[in-house]
Design a protein around this motif. Structure first.
Motif, PDB file in Angstrom:
ATOM      1  N   LYS A  43       0.809  -1.219   0.000  1.00  0.00           N
ATOM      2  CA  LYS A  43       0.000   0.000   0.000  1.00  0.00           C
ATOM      3  C   LYS A  43       0.851   1.281   0.000  1.00  0.00           C
ATOM      4  CE  LYS A  43      -4.063  -2.088   0.139  1.00  0.00           C
ATOM      5  NZ  LYS A  43      -3.836  -3.430   0.533  1.00  0.00           N
ATOM      6  N   LEU A  44       2.137   1.164   0.358  1.00  0.00           N
ATOM      7  CA  LEU A  44       3.000   2.354   0.377  1.00  0.00           C
ATOM      8  C   LEU A  44       3.957   2.392  -0.807  1.00  0.00           C
ATOM      9  CD1 LEU A  44       3.960   2.405   4.185  1.00  0.00           C
ATOM     10  CD2 LEU A  44       2.304   3.879   3.033  1.00  0.00           C
ATOM     11  N   SER A  45       3.774   1.447  -1.765  1.00  0.00           N
ATOM     12  CA  SER A  45       4.764   1.318  -2.850  1.00  0.00           C
ATOM     13  C   SER A  45       4.876   2.599  -3.679  1.00  0.00           C
ATOM     14  CB  SER A  45       4.441   0.119  -3.733  1.00  0.00           C
ATOM     15  OG  SER A  45       3.160   0.293  -4.295  1.00  0.00           O
ATOM     16  N   GLY A  46       3.787   3.363  -3.794  1.00  0.00           N
ATOM     17  CA  GLY A  46       3.842   4.576  -4.600  1.00  0.00           C
ATOM     18  C   GLY A  46       4.207   5.824  -3.809  1.00  0.00           C
ATOM     19  N   ALA A  47       4.410   5.711  -2.496  1.00  0.00           N
ATOM     20  CA  ALA A  47       4.631   6.896  -1.660  1.00  0.00           C
ATOM     21  C   ALA A  47       6.106   7.303  -1.686  1.00  0.00           C
ATOM     22  CB  ALA A  47       4.176   6.619  -0.229  1.00  0.00           C
ATOM     23  N   SER A  48       6.400   8.442  -2.304  1.00  0.00           N
ATOM     24  CA  SER A  48       7.812   8.846  -2.448  1.00  0.00           C
ATOM     25  C   SER A  48       8.424   9.261  -1.107  1.00  0.00           C
ATOM     26  CB  SER A  48       7.935   9.997  -3.452  1.00  0.00           C
ATOM     27  OG  SER A  48       7.142  11.085  -3.010  1.00  0.00           O
ATOM     28  N   PHE A  49       7.580   9.596  -0.140  1.00  0.00           N
ATOM     29  CA  PHE A  49       8.071   9.971   1.200  1.00  0.00           C
ATOM     30  C   PHE A  49       8.621   8.760   1.955  1.00  0.00           C
ATOM     31  CE2 PHE A  49       6.992  11.217   5.743  1.00  0.00           C
ATOM     32  CZ  PHE A  49       7.982  12.191   5.858  1.00  0.00           C
ATOM     33  N   VAL A  50       8.206   7.557   1.534  1.00  0.00           N
ATOM     34  CA  VAL A  50       8.607   6.333   2.242  1.00  0.00           C
ATOM     35  C   VAL A  50       9.854   5.730   1.610  1.00  0.00           C
ATOM     36  CG1 VAL A  50       7.905   3.964   2.817  1.00  0.00           C
ATOM     37  CG2 VAL A  50       6.253   5.835   2.988  1.00  0.00           C
ATOM     38  N   LYS A  51      10.857   5.485   2.458  1.00  0.00           N
ATOM     39  CA  LYS A  51      12.127   4.953   1.971  1.00  0.00           C
ATOM     40  C   LYS A  51      12.165   3.424   2.084  1.00  0.00           C
ATOM     41  CE  LYS A  51      16.793   6.255   3.058  1.00  0.00           C
ATOM     42  NZ  LYS A  51      17.600   7.082   3.952  1.00  0.00           N
ATOM     43  N   GLU A  52      11.743   2.916   3.263  1.00  0.00           N
ATOM     44  CA  GLU A  52      11.841   1.468   3.468  1.00  0.00           C
ATOM     45  C   GLU A  52      10.897   1.016   4.584  1.00  0.00           C
ATOM     46  OE1 GLU A  52      15.305  -1.948   4.048  1.00  0.00           O
ATOM     47  OE2 GLU A  52      15.555  -0.072   5.133  1.00  0.00           O
ATOM     48  N   VAL A  53      10.336  -0.182   4.430  1.00  0.00           N
ATOM     49  CA  VAL A  53       9.600  -0.843   5.510  1.00  0.00           C
ATOM     50  C   VAL A  53      10.467  -2.001   5.980  1.00  0.00           C
ATOM     51  CG1 VAL A  53       7.548  -2.195   6.095  1.00  0.00           C
ATOM     52  CG2 VAL A  53       7.341  -0.233   4.537  1.00  0.00           C
ATOM     53  N   ARG A  54      10.782  -2.035   7.282  1.00  0.00           N
ATOM     54  CA  ARG A  54      11.619  -3.148   7.764  1.00  0.00           C
ATOM     55  C   ARG A  54      11.239  -3.493   9.195  1.00  0.00           C
ATOM     56  NH1 ARG A  54      15.499   1.277   7.479  1.00  0.00           N
ATOM     57  NH2 ARG A  54      15.558   2.129   9.587  1.00  0.00           N
ATOM     58  N   GLY A  55      11.682  -4.670   9.637  1.00  0.00           N
ATOM     59  CA  GLY A  55      11.389  -5.075  11.010  1.00  0.00           C
ATOM     60  C   GLY A  55      11.551  -6.564  11.186  1.00  0.00           C
ATOM     61  N   LEU A  56      11.120  -7.020  12.343  1.00  0.00           N
ATOM     62  CA  LEU A  56      11.183  -8.439  12.675  1.00  0.00           C
ATOM     63  C   LEU A  56       9.921  -8.726  13.493  1.00  0.00           C
ATOM     64  CD1 LEU A  56      13.150 -10.841  12.285  1.00  0.00           C
ATOM     65  CD2 LEU A  56      14.202 -10.238  14.467  1.00  0.00           C
ATOM     66  N   GLY A  57       9.070  -9.635  12.979  1.00  0.00           N
ATOM     67  CA  GLY A  57       7.807  -9.915  13.660  1.00  0.00           C
ATOM     68  C   GLY A  57       6.968  -8.647  13.746  1.00  0.00           C
ATOM     69  N   LEU A  58       6.479  -8.353  14.953  1.00  0.00           N
ATOM     70  CA  LEU A  58       5.642  -7.162  15.138  1.00  0.00           C
ATOM     71  C   LEU A  58       6.411  -5.978  15.714  1.00  0.00           C
ATOM     72  CD1 LEU A  58       2.297  -8.850  16.227  1.00  0.00           C
ATOM     73  CD2 LEU A  58       2.721  -7.560  14.123  1.00  0.00           C
ATOM     74  N   LEU A  59       7.695  -5.913  15.401  1.00  0.00           N
ATOM     75  CA  LEU A  59       8.524  -4.731  15.688  1.00  0.00           C
ATOM     76  C   LEU A  59       8.886  -4.151  14.327  1.00  0.00           C
ATOM     77  CD1 LEU A  59      10.245  -2.909  17.510  1.00  0.00           C
ATOM     78  CD2 LEU A  59      11.892  -4.748  17.741  1.00  0.00           C
ATOM     79  N   VAL A  60       8.087  -3.169  13.881  1.00  0.00           N
ATOM     80  CA  VAL A  60       8.130  -2.745  12.483  1.00  0.00           C
ATOM     81  C   VAL A  60       8.395  -1.254  12.380  1.00  0.00           C
ATOM     82  CG1 VAL A  60       6.723  -2.547  10.378  1.00  0.00           C
ATOM     83  CG2 VAL A  60       6.584  -4.623  11.782  1.00  0.00           C
ATOM     84  N   GLY A  61       9.234  -0.879  11.415  1.00  0.00           N
ATOM     85  CA  GLY A  61       9.519   0.534  11.176  1.00  0.00           C
ATOM     86  C   GLY A  61       9.254   0.911   9.731  1.00  0.00           C
ATOM     87  N   ILE A  62       8.746   2.146   9.545  1.00  0.00           N
ATOM     88  CA  ILE A  62       8.612   2.708   8.201  1.00  0.00           C
ATOM     89  C   ILE A  62       9.577   3.877   8.153  1.00  0.00           C
ATOM     90  CG2 ILE A  62       7.047   3.738   6.511  1.00  0.00           C
ATOM     91  CD1 ILE A  62       4.696   2.676   8.268  1.00  0.00           C
ATOM     92  N   GLU A  63      10.714   3.702   7.461  1.00  0.00           N
ATOM     93  CA  GLU A  63      11.662   4.807   7.372  1.00  0.00           C
ATOM     94  C   GLU A  63      11.242   5.746   6.258  1.00  0.00           C
ATOM     95  OE1 GLU A  63      15.855   3.918   7.242  1.00  0.00           O
ATOM     96  OE2 GLU A  63      16.327   6.041   6.899  1.00  0.00           O
ATOM     97  N   CYS A  64      11.206   7.050   6.587  1.00  0.00           N
ATOM     98  CA  CYS A  64      10.763   8.051   5.622  1.00  0.00           C
ATOM     99  C   CYS A  64      11.928   8.952   5.234  1.00  0.00           C
ATOM    100  CB  CYS A  64       9.608   8.854   6.222  1.00  0.00           C
ATOM    101  SG  CYS A  64       8.178   7.795   6.556  1.00  0.00           S
ATOM    102  N   THR A  65      11.719   9.808   4.259  1.00  0.00           N
ATOM    103  CA  THR A  65      12.807  10.662   3.789  1.00  0.00           C
ATOM    104  C   THR A  65      12.913  11.948   4.627  1.00  0.00           C
ATOM    105  OG1 THR A  65      11.323  11.671   2.197  1.00  0.00           O
ATOM    106  CG2 THR A  65      12.630   9.812   1.417  1.00  0.00           C
ATOM    107  N   GLY A  66      11.990  12.146   5.553  1.00  0.00           N
ATOM    108  CA  GLY A  66      12.032  13.338   6.409  1.00  0.00           C
ATOM    109  C   GLY A  66      11.369  13.049   7.739  1.00  0.00           C
ATOM    110  N   PRO A  67      11.286  14.084   8.606  1.00  0.00           N
ATOM    111  CA  PRO A  67      10.703  13.895   9.948  1.00  0.00           C
ATOM    112  C   PRO A  67       9.250  13.420   9.903  1.00  0.00           C
ATOM    113  CG  PRO A  67      11.846  16.002   9.797  1.00  0.00           C
ATOM    114  CD  PRO A  67      11.798  15.456   8.408  1.00  0.00           C
ATOM    115  N   VAL A  68       8.902  12.578  10.869  1.00  0.00           N
ATOM    116  CA  VAL A  68       7.565  11.967  10.884  1.00  0.00           C
ATOM    117  C   VAL A  68       6.719  12.387  12.091  1.00  0.00           C
ATOM    118  CG1 VAL A  68       8.282   9.943   9.552  1.00  0.00           C
ATOM    119  CG2 VAL A  68       8.454   9.893  12.056  1.00  0.00           C
ATOM    120  N   ALA A  69       7.215  13.368  12.882  1.00  0.00           N
ATOM    121  CA  ALA A  69       6.492  13.751  14.104  1.00  0.00           C
ATOM    122  C   ALA A  69       5.029  14.097  13.808  1.00  0.00           C
ATOM    123  CB  ALA A  69       7.199  14.912  14.791  1.00  0.00           C
TER     124      ALA A  69
END
Ligand SMILES: *Cc1c(COP(=O)(O)O)cnc(C)c1O
Length: 383
Positions: A309-335
């Protein structure tokens, strides 16, 4: 209250399963679980029952007496891990503090080699007491607290050459997270951690794994070290260990038992009858109901849905994690992604400035995952 927390303008007053309600009656889908604490969701019935039963019997007696729940909880931990001996405390920082103390004492009083240095990693997080904030590889948690305890050294994560250079005849232990969580959801490399474990074995250095956020099923195994085919000498737990009740533990290999003789360490509240009744019920539920496997499956589903669902989002750099510890790394601040998500009824947190961190409970359903992913996709695609 001292202003130590930058709080969101939300007052949560009720929780059930994956859901929370604020004081105005608004409902939120909880994908942070009190920062990896409520791994069984809010107010899990079986844990509540164990707690209420213990409340009727006995609350506190001091560790000067035998505490059956403590022994039972310790047995559950050692039966289900590579560890052999447990020390109970009340928080993550205290568990890491105990690990640092035990490592030094074992080297100095059992091995008689005078080793004291603890090697830790850049971007790591190990707690807020003086020793654990010193162990933490982030400058911001140390500001203004000098002088800090001696004997800590920080190196780059996943870099074996840096570790080989840092190790000396003063090295007592290497302490690390297997997924750096607060530092931005960075999993350790398989080859690297195997090399670290081999080096520890070869040089008589203790391997301490901080499982405070990764433990208790979170990453799809009961403990994250199980993914990597290594066995730590010491690992530490807190967060999910009590399903929301404050409790921590340090688990060590048999040889370390000698390092902590009577009078060497202690805690008034460590492992009270109440706390360890909750630990028992939590571990019985997670092991008995196969919830680590469930976390693995739900984590796969969450990450695959996010990637799709985030494949087209240019703000999103990478989805990574292990099990249910998941991060969405973005190209800028996410606050402001976090606050926007709150307004749409979804609670998530950051892991460093540019990473959205997702920590749903281990019982999260596919429908709840779909709902969270839809909100995040809408927010992140609009940037
Ligand atoms: C949260 C955390 C700690 C500190 O735990 P407290 O209970 O807040 O003292 C230590 N290490 C890791 C990896 C953590 O996530």
């Amino acid at each position: 209250m001292l202003p130590t927390y930058a709080r969101y303008p939300l007052t949560l007053v009720k929780g059930e399963g994956s859901w929370l309600w604020d004081d105005a009656g608004n409902r939120y889908l909880d994908f942070m679980s009190g920062i990896a604490v409520t791994n069984l969701g809010h107010a899990p019935a079986r844990i509540k029952e164990a707690l209420l039963q213990q409340l009727d019997q006995l609350w506190h007696v001091s560790n000067l007496f035998h505490i059956p729940n403590q022994a039972d909880a310790a047995k559950l931990l050692t039966d289900n891990s590579c560890g052999d001996a447990v020390f109970f405390c009340n928080s993550g920082a205290e568990a890491n503090e105990a690990a640092i103390k035990l490592a030094r004492r074992y080297q100095q009083l059992v091995q008689n080699n005078g080793r004291y240095e603890i090697i830790t990693f850049e971007q790591s997080f190990h707690g807020r007491t003086l020793a654990t904030l010193t162990a933490t590889g982030q400058a911001k948690v140390k500001e203004g607290f000098a002088p800090l305890p001696e004997g800590f050294k920080y190196i780059a994560y996943n870099d074996i050459a840096a570790l080989e250079t840092a190790v000396s005849d003063k090295t007592a232990a290497i302490m690390l997270e297997l997924v750096q969580a607060e530092g931005g959801i960075h999993p350790v490399d398989q080859t690297y951690i195997q090399q670290v474990a081999d080096l520890c074995q070869r040089e008589g250095i203790l391997l301490i794994v901080d499982e405070i956020q990764t433990g208790i099923g979170r990453t799809g195994k009961l403990f994250a070290y199980e993914h990597f085919g290594i066995e730590p000498d010491i690992f530490t737990l807190a967060k999910g260990l009590g399903s929301g009740f404050p409790v921590g533990a340090m688990v060590a290999k048999e040889k370390l038992r000698e390092g902590f003789g009577a009078g060497s360490h202690g805690s008034t509240f460590g492992g009270t009858p109440i706390a360890t009744a909750v630990v028992k019920a939590t571990l019985e539920t997670i092991v008995g109901d196969g919830l680590s496997d469930r976390a693995a499956a739900q984590g796969e589903y969450l990450m695959s849905q996010l990637r799709e669902k985030l494949s087209g989002a240019s703000f999103v750099k990478e989805v990574r994690g292990l099990g249910l510890l998941v991060g969405i790394e973005c190209t800028g601040p996410v606050a402001d992604v976090i606050t926007e998500a709150q307004k749409r009824g979804l609670l998530v947190i950051t892991a460093g400035p540019n990473v959205v961190r997702l920590l749903p409970n281990l019982l999260v359903t596919n429908e709840e995952i779909d709902e969270a992913v839809a909100i995040l996709a809408e927010l992140l695609s609009a940037r």
